[in-house]
Motif scaffolding. Structure first.
Motif, PDB file in Angstrom:
ATOM      1  N   ALA A 158      21.720  43.964  47.691  1.00 34.66           N
ATOM      2  CA  ALA A 158      22.188  42.613  47.354  1.00 34.66           C
ATOM      3  C   ALA A 158      22.295  41.753  48.610  1.00 34.66           C
ATOM      4  N   PRO A 159      22.152  40.434  48.464  1.00 39.04           N
ATOM      5  CA  PRO A 159      22.357  39.530  49.602  1.00 39.04           C
ATOM      6  C   PRO A 159      23.815  39.603  50.083  1.00 39.04           C
TER       7      PRO A 159
ATOM      8  N   ALA B 161      31.435  40.349  45.344  1.00 40.06           N
ATOM      9  CA  ALA B 161      31.787  41.564  44.609  1.00 40.06           C
ATOM     10  C   ALA B 161      33.092  42.160  45.127  1.00 40.06           C
ATOM     11  N   LEU B 162      33.248  42.208  46.436  1.00 39.59           N
ATOM     12  CA  LEU B 162      34.482  42.777  47.011  1.00 39.59           C
ATOM     13  C   LEU B 162      35.695  41.899  46.711  1.00 39.59           C
ATOM     14  N   GLU B 163      35.523  40.585  46.739  1.00 39.40           N
ATOM     15  CA  GLU B 163      36.621  39.683  46.393  1.00 39.40           C
ATOM     16  C   GLU B 163      37.016  39.846  44.927  1.00 39.40           C
ATOM     17  N   CYS B 164      36.016  39.976  44.072  1.00 43.77           N
ATOM     18  CA  CYS B 164      36.267  40.175  42.647  1.00 43.77           C
ATOM     19  C   CYS B 164      37.029  41.484  42.419  1.00 43.77           C
ATOM     20  N   LEU B 165      36.589  42.559  43.046  1.00 45.84           N
ATOM     21  CA  LEU B 165      37.252  43.854  42.884  1.00 45.84           C
ATOM     22  C   LEU B 165      38.689  43.816  43.390  1.00 45.84           C
TER      23      LEU B 165
ATOM     24  N   ARG C 150      22.678  34.411  39.238  1.00 47.02           N
ATOM     25  CA  ARG C 150      21.689  35.469  39.048  1.00 47.02           C
ATOM     26  C   ARG C 150      22.249  36.883  39.108  1.00 47.02           C
ATOM     27  N   TRP C 151      23.449  37.090  39.601  1.00 53.27           N
ATOM     28  CA  TRP C 151      23.977  38.439  39.822  1.00 53.27           C
ATOM     29  C   TRP C 151      25.241  38.686  38.995  1.00 53.27           C
ATOM     30  N   ARG C 152      25.383  39.957  38.529  1.00 50.33           N
ATOM     31  CA  ARG C 152      26.542  40.367  37.752  1.00 50.33           C
ATOM     32  C   ARG C 152      27.122  41.661  38.306  1.00 50.33           C
TER      33      ARG C 152
ATOM     34  N   PRO D   3      21.033  42.194  39.546  1.00 49.28           N
ATOM     35  CA  PRO D   3      20.594  40.910  38.982  1.00 49.28           C
ATOM     36  C   PRO D   3      20.668  40.937  37.457  1.00 49.28           C
ATOM     37  N   ARG D   4      20.901  39.774  36.885  1.00 53.03           N
ATOM     38  CA  ARG D   4      20.961  39.647  35.434  1.00 53.03           C
ATOM     39  C   ARG D   4      19.567  39.486  34.820  1.00 53.03           C
TER      40      ARG D   4
END
Length: 147
Positions: free
Chosen positions: A22-23, A30-34, A62-64, A89-90
């Motif tokens: 991933a970019p 992702a880390l902030e979401c987790l 574009r990413w999930r 990517p979605r």
């Protein structure tokens, strides 16, 4: 909160590969979401169908990130844990196909409506043409005559 996460964390080993591909801005998101999810604030939309019980978080258009909240193993400090199944990517539903594959699930339509749309109509099936038989009371005109 007291600074300690509310839930434990478990990650499918393939998620590490997902994050490496991933970019950088997706990894950060992702880390902030987790971090938010571990503090007890659910994120994302609940999924249905074969992926019921999982949530999908939009990291960018574009990413999930797909995760679930499940009971933790008895040896853990936490009663429940966040299980991260994929960060992908979605496009072409890649992330959801990957999650289903990683969980060993059959890829089924995600809803009853999708299933109905993909089902074959009974009217579309080829049946043998009905054989037309004259009624017993009808007279059959002789060959070459008209009524």
């Amino acid at each position: 909160m007291n600074g300690e996460p509310r839930f434990g964390l478990a990650v499918d080993p393939r998620v590490v590969d997902d994050l490496m591909l991933a970019p950088p801005e997706i990894r950060t998101a992702a880390l902030e979401c987790l971090s938010t999810v571990l503090d007890g604030e659910p994120q994302g939309e609940e999924l249905g169908g074969t992926l019921a019980g999982y949530r999908s978080v939009v990291l960018d258009p574009r990413w999930r990130l797909v995760y679930s909240l499940r009971p933790a193993p008895s040896a853990q400090h936490y009663a429940r844990e966040v299980f991260v199944a994929a960060v992908r990517p979605r496009a072409r539903f890649d992330v959801y196909t990957a999650v289903a594959s990683r969980l060993g699930l059959d890829r089924q339509p995600l809803s009853a409506l999708a299933h109905a749309a993909r089902a074959r109509s009974p009217q579309a099936t080829k049946l043998p043409a009905p054989r037309l038989v004259p009624l017993p009371s009808a007279t059959i005109p002789a060959k070459g005559t008209t009524r």
